[in-house]
Design an enzyme around this catalytic site. Structure first.
Site, PDB file in Angstrom:
ATOM      1  CB  THR A 250     -23.586  21.942  73.289  1.00 38.74           C
ATOM      2  OG1 THR A 250     -24.806  22.014  74.043  1.00 38.74           O
ATOM      3  CG2 THR A 250     -22.677  20.898  73.904  1.00 38.74           C
TER       4      THR A 250
ATOM      5  NE  ARG B 137     -28.213  25.603  78.681  1.00 41.40           N
ATOM      6  CZ  ARG B 137     -27.655  24.408  78.471  1.00 41.40           C
ATOM      7  NH1 ARG B 137     -26.846  23.865  79.384  1.00 41.40           N
ATOM      8  NH2 ARG B 137     -27.868  23.747  77.369  1.00 41.40           N
TER       9      ARG B 137
ATOM     10  NE  ARG C 134     -20.637  25.675  76.489  1.00 39.71           N
ATOM     11  CZ  ARG C 134     -21.650  24.880  76.821  1.00 39.71           C
ATOM     12  NH1 ARG C 134     -22.783  24.918  76.140  1.00 39.71           N
ATOM     13  NH2 ARG C 134     -21.536  24.052  77.841  1.00 39.71           N
TER      14      ARG C 134
ATOM     15  CE  LYS D  73     -18.338  21.635  80.702  1.00 41.10           C
ATOM     16  NZ  LYS D  73     -18.837  21.288  79.339  1.00 41.10           N
TER      17      LYS D  73
ATOM     18  CG  PHE E  99     -20.197  12.671  74.506  1.00 45.05           C
ATOM     19  CD1 PHE E  99     -20.454  13.245  75.744  1.00 45.05           C
ATOM     20  CD2 PHE E  99     -21.244  12.561  73.597  1.00 45.05           C
ATOM     21  CE1 PHE E  99     -21.720  13.693  76.088  1.00 45.05           C
ATOM     22  CE2 PHE E  99     -22.525  13.006  73.932  1.00 45.05           C
ATOM     23  CZ  PHE E  99     -22.760  13.571  75.184  1.00 45.05           C
TER      24      PHE E  99
ATOM     25  CD  GLU F 142     -26.954  20.607  86.504  1.00 42.63           C
ATOM     26  OE1 GLU F 142     -26.528  21.780  86.387  1.00 42.63           O
ATOM     27  OE2 GLU F 142     -27.016  19.809  85.551  1.00 42.63           O
TER      28      GLU F 142
ATOM     29  CE1 TYR G 298     -21.925  17.420  81.853  1.00 45.10           C
ATOM     30  CE2 TYR G 298     -19.822  16.900  82.872  1.00 45.10           C
ATOM     31  CZ  TYR G 298     -20.654  17.791  82.222  1.00 45.10           C
ATOM     32  OH  TYR G 298     -20.199  19.067  81.936  1.00 45.10           O
TER      33      TYR G 298
ATOM     34  CG  HIS H 121     -22.407  22.326  83.607  1.00 48.10           C
ATOM     35  ND1 HIS H 121     -23.139  21.471  82.822  1.00 48.10           N
ATOM     36  CD2 HIS H 121     -23.181  22.594  84.699  1.00 48.10           C
ATOM     37  CE1 HIS H 121     -24.295  21.208  83.409  1.00 48.10           C
ATOM     38  NE2 HIS H 121     -24.355  21.880  84.556  1.00 48.10           N
TER      39      HIS H 121
ATOM     40  CG  ASN I 247     -18.498  22.850  76.058  1.00 42.81           C
ATOM     41  OD1 ASN I 247     -17.988  22.516  77.126  1.00 42.81           O
ATOM     42  ND2 ASN I 247     -19.686  22.426  75.666  1.00 42.81           N
TER      43      ASN I 247
HETATM   44  P1  IDP Z   1     -24.485  21.501  77.530  1.00 47.24           P
HETATM   45  O1  IDP Z   1     -23.196  21.544  78.299  1.00 47.24           O
HETATM   46  O2  IDP Z   1     -24.594  22.624  76.543  1.00 47.24           O
HETATM   47  O3  IDP Z   1     -25.708  21.390  78.428  1.00 47.24           O
HETATM   48  P2  IDP Z   1     -24.902  18.668  76.909  1.00 47.24           P
HETATM   49  O4  IDP Z   1     -25.555  18.157  75.654  1.00 47.24           O
HETATM   50  O5  IDP Z   1     -25.665  18.557  78.183  1.00 47.24           O
HETATM   51  O6  IDP Z   1     -24.460  20.174  76.622  1.00 47.24           O
HETATM   52  O7  IDP Z   1     -23.515  17.913  77.035  1.00 47.24           O
HETATM   53  C1  IDP Z   1     -22.765  18.037  78.237  1.00 47.24           C
HETATM   54  C2  IDP Z   1     -21.320  18.212  77.881  1.00 47.24           C
HETATM   55  O8  IDP Z   1     -20.842  17.017  77.266  1.00 47.24           O
HETATM   56  C3  IDP Z   1     -21.004  19.301  76.859  1.00 47.24           C
HETATM   57  O9  IDP Z   1     -20.934  20.598  77.413  1.00 47.24           O
HETATM   58  C4  IDP Z   1     -19.661  18.843  76.329  1.00 47.24           C
HETATM   59  O10 IDP Z   1     -18.611  19.171  77.238  1.00 47.24           O
HETATM   60  C5  IDP Z   1     -19.846  17.335  76.337  1.00 47.24           C
HETATM   61  N1  IDP Z   1     -20.275  16.833  75.035  1.00 47.24           N
HETATM   62  C6  IDP Z   1     -21.528  16.808  74.530  1.00 47.24           C
HETATM   63  N2  IDP Z   1     -21.563  16.279  73.299  1.00 47.24           N
HETATM   64  C7  IDP Z   1     -20.284  15.941  73.015  1.00 47.24           C
HETATM   65  C8  IDP Z   1     -19.645  15.354  71.876  1.00 47.24           C
HETATM   66  O11 IDP Z   1     -20.273  15.037  70.867  1.00 47.24           O
HETATM   67  N3  IDP Z   1     -18.294  15.189  71.964  1.00 47.24           N
HETATM   68  C9  IDP Z   1     -17.564  15.533  73.054  1.00 47.24           C
HETATM   69  N4  IDP Z   1     -18.122  16.087  74.143  1.00 47.24           N
HETATM   70  C10 IDP Z   1     -19.460  16.292  74.119  1.00 47.24           C
HETATM   71 MG    MG Z   2     -26.415  19.841  79.606  1.00 43.72          MG
END
Ligand code: IDP
Ligand code: MG
Length: 155
Positions: free
Chosen positions: A94, A88, A105, A12, A60, A130, A52, A118, A115
């Site tokens: 996350t 993962r 992370r 990212k 968000f 994807e 997304y 992805h 973070n």
């Molecule tokens: P993941 O990346 O671990 O699969 P997801 O729940 O799919 O997590 O969320 C996708 C991305 O959205 C996260 O990696 C993060 O960059 C962003 N994200 C998720 N929840 C939040 C939040 O509460 N605040 C800001 N960004 C968020």
């Molecule tokens: Mg995800």
């Protein structure tokens, strides 16, 4: 033949800006996963929105799309046994402060919105969808390595 999976990784914008692309790719590569695709891409907004789409409507979402489009990123496909789960696991939860020490992370980040990486989730169909969204078939290389037998046990 051992069953191999492919999974999508995005380095990212925060990781790109911080010069951590090599460190992140290296952690996955050293684990034994094989790189079958990689490119630097300035992410078109439509691609970020489609990637997304599952988060559309969440608070968000617009910030997330802005974030992923805010500088060029590295998109990569890694291949190996249980690749989706393995990546993962190496990526971690996350929220970086809930991720296990030793994960990308936890070791390199502090906040969910920054973070670093992805990785496709373990929902059936996520990783192939994807990979197809980010890469054309001809951008992926099927290949084997001299050392594969030292990473992949044959059954
Ligand atoms: P993941 O990346 O671990 O699969 P997801 O729940 O799919 O997590 O969320 C996708 C991305 O959205 C996260 O990696 C993060 O960059 C962003 N994200 C998720 N929840 C939040 C939040 O509460 N605040 C800001 N960004 C968020
Ligand atoms: Mg995800």
């Amino acid at each position: 033949m051992v069953e191999l999976q492919r999974t999508l990784v995005l380095v990212k914008p925060d990781a790109m800006q911080r010069g951590l692309a090599g460190e992140i790719i290296s952690r996955l590569e050293r684990r034994g996963l094989r790189i079958v695709g990689m490119k630097l891409i300035a992410v078109p907004r439509a691609l970020a929105e489609e990637h997304y789409a599952e988060h559309k409507g969440k608070g968000f979402y617009s910030g997330l799309v802005e974030y992923i489009c805010s500088s060029p990123i590295l998109a990569a496909v890694f291949e190996g046994p249980s690749a989706v789960k393995a990546v993962r696991q190496t990526v971690g939860k996350t929220n970086p402060v809930e991720a296990m020490p030793g994960t990308i992370r936890a070791d390199l980040g502090l906040m969910t919105g920054r973070n670093l990486i992805h990785a496709s989730d373990e929902e059936p169909g996520s990783a192939p969808r994807e990979v197809a969204l980010w890469f054309k078939p001809e951008e992926l290389a099927g290949w084997s390595r001299e050392l594969d037998r030292w990473y992949f046990e044959e059954d």
